[in-house]
Design an enzyme around this catalytic site. Structure first.
Site, PDB file in Angstrom:
ATOM      1  N   HIS A 143      16.539  21.806  46.829  1.00 11.09           N
ATOM      2  CA  HIS A 143      16.150  22.728  47.927  1.00 11.09           C
ATOM      3  C   HIS A 143      16.135  22.311  49.415  1.00 11.09           C
ATOM      4  CE1 HIS A 143      15.280  26.409  45.226  1.00 11.09           C
ATOM      5  NE2 HIS A 143      15.177  25.238  44.523  1.00 11.09           N
ATOM      6  N   HIS A 183      20.415  29.697  44.653  1.00  6.09           N
ATOM      7  CA  HIS A 183      19.761  29.637  45.985  1.00  6.09           C
ATOM      8  C   HIS A 183      21.029  29.627  46.969  1.00  6.09           C
ATOM      9  CE1 HIS A 183      15.241  30.035  46.486  1.00  6.09           C
ATOM     10  NE2 HIS A 183      15.618  29.858  45.070  1.00  6.09           N
ATOM     11  N   HIS A 214      23.036  25.816  35.657  1.00  7.12           N
ATOM     12  CA  HIS A 214      21.783  26.141  36.588  1.00  7.12           C
ATOM     13  C   HIS A 214      21.573  27.583  36.025  1.00  7.12           C
ATOM     14  CE1 HIS A 214      19.321  26.114  40.178  1.00  7.12           C
ATOM     15  NE2 HIS A 214      19.569  27.581  40.147  1.00  7.12           N
ATOM     16  N   HIS A 256      17.360  24.619  37.848  1.00  6.05           N
ATOM     17  CA  HIS A 256      16.558  26.023  37.902  1.00  6.05           C
ATOM     18  C   HIS A 256      15.245  26.146  37.675  1.00  6.05           C
ATOM     19  CE1 HIS A 256      16.287  30.109  39.210  1.00  6.05           C
ATOM     20  NE2 HIS A 256      15.898  30.773  37.997  1.00  6.05           N
ATOM     21  N   HIS A 294      11.428  24.770  37.688  1.00  2.00           N
ATOM     22  CA  HIS A 294      11.225  23.456  38.623  1.00  2.00           C
ATOM     23  C   HIS A 294      10.215  22.602  37.850  1.00  2.00           C
ATOM     24  CE1 HIS A 294      12.168  25.474  42.893  1.00  2.00           C
ATOM     25  NE2 HIS A 294      13.136  25.425  41.953  1.00  2.00           N
TER      26      HIS A 294
HETATM   27 MN   LIG Z   1      17.568  28.185  41.110  1.00  2.65          MN
END
Ligand SMILES: [Mn+2]
Length: 395
Positions: free
Chosen positions: A30, A112, A180, A216, A218
């Site tokens: 991220h 994302h 993902h 994906h 976490h």
């Molecule tokens: Mn994700």
């Protein structure tokens, strides 16, 4: 038995045990995420943004030292479809370091960073021409062959089940699926993140792969033998407060179970304090408890949440907010969530958070007072259906 398993390598085992491959599996970095108001003293940038850079750089430093045969990033490299120039430039710099060391880097696009509209174009195309960097973002399955490592890469896409069917095991080498999504399968719990555009994929027919490198979800999780979520490299919500963050080293040897080692990364401390329940406390005790809680957790440089439950409104209004601000100033973020007792109904003064469209709609329906003749359940069902149709049509 799935079609995927029909091409099982008869040589696997005996002949392949003579060599071993080492991959590093990471996910959900991220990059470009930023939150809260605290700025990093050195760079003047948002502290949490800098934290995501630090985590990725630690990983790259380690990889340069240990030289794995390949690095697999299972998606959500970036936090958004349009990362800032700074975030892009940072990633570019790190990928060039890996490229110069000759370490192959394969990354798939996650939910994302995948644009809703294909015409928007992907930030990943910028990295396409770096030697040894393989970016998979075209909403379809792609095969990346790195010698003995056969990477079946499946980025975020609309028809993830259909694309998955294109995966066919290769006979010579280690077959690795890179995905993902929220995975499903017999006996598995739901690995949902609660995001409106997340994809769900069944992995029951991928059991013949040597390894499933998942992204994906976490939390670093062993989903099954040879199927792992690496987890994110930083904590992005208080749901992740108890997670260890890092990446996985996978040693593929052709044995039925690979050796998988978790390597932690240094991350920012996040603390979710034991809530203060005010029901049996008087005003003075409540104020003392809040103050003590803040001081005892030593908030410096941490991200902290404290819930104060059932606080009477008049006590809340007489709190010394300036003092609380002073006591929590050294934290990167200190969130105090008050829940009041008023008219026998508790409600919360947390900062409003916007959830997925589904969740918001469901909450709205739940709260809304409609005429008795209207069936709320039916209304909810229809609304969710229309939202889904709209989302599909919009893509
Ligand atoms: Mn994700």
């Amino acid at each position: 038995m799935s079609h995927l398993c029909s091409k099982l390598n008869p040589l696997r085992g005996a002949s392949q045990k003579s060599f071993m491959k080492k991959i590093f599996h990471l996910a959900d970095t991220h990059i470009g995420y930023s939150a809260y108001r605290k700025l990093d003293e050195v760079t003047g940038l948002n502290q949490r943004e800098v934290d995501t850079y630090d985590a990725f750089k630690q990983f790259v430093d380690y990889a340069l030292k240990k030289k794995p045969d390949a690095i697999l990033h299972a998606g959500d490299l970036f936090d958004s479809v349009r990362p800032t120039n700074r975030a892009i430039s940072f990633v570019l710099g790190q990928l060039i370091r890996l490229s110069e060391a000759g370490i192959p880097f394969v990354v798939i696009s996650g939910n994302h960073e995948t644009p809703r509209l294909q015409e928007t174009g992907s930030v990943f195309s910028l990295f396409e021409h770096i030697p040894d960097v393989h970016v998979v973002y075209k909403r379809k399955y792609e095969l990346v062959e790195l010698g003995d490592l056969i990477i079946h890469a499946l980025p975020h896409c609309d028809d993830i089940e259909g694309e998955k069917k294109k995966m066919v095991l290769c006979n010579n080498g280690f077959n690795i699926a890179l995905l993902h999504a929220c995975v499903l399968g017999a006996g598995l719990p739901a690995f949902m993140m609660g995001e409106f555009n997340e994809q769900v994929v069944n992995i029951d027919d991928l059991s013949c792969f040597d390894y499933l490198a998942l992204g994906h979800f976490h939390g670093c999780t062993r989903v099954r033998t040879n199927a792992y979520y690496a987890g994110s490299t930083e904590r992005f919500s208080f749901n992740e407060v108890n997670d260890n963050k890092g990446f996985l080293e996978v040693k593929l040897s052709g044995n039925s179970e690979n050796e998988v080692i978790f390597h932690p990364l240094r991350t920012r401390e996040m603390v979710d304090l034991e809530p203060i329940v005010c029901s049996n406390l008087d005003e003075r005790e409540i104020k003392r408890a809040i103050k003590r809680c803040i001081q005892e957790c030593n908030p410096q440089n941490k991200v902290v949440r404290l819930k104060v439950l059932d606080i009477p409104m008049h006590v809340y209004h007489s709190l010394d907010f300036d003092e609380l601000k002073r006591l929590t100033r050294s934290a990167v973020h200190f969130e105090i969530k008050y829940e009041f007792l008023r008219d026998n109904e508790s409600f919360s003064a947390e900062h409003p958070a916007f959830h997925s469209l589904h969740t918001e709609f469901e909450r709205f329906i739940h709260r809304y007072t409609i005429g008795a003749h209207i069936d709320k359940a039916r209304l909810k069902e229809l609304g969710v259906k229309y939202i889904q149709e709209w989302e599909k049509a919009d893509d």
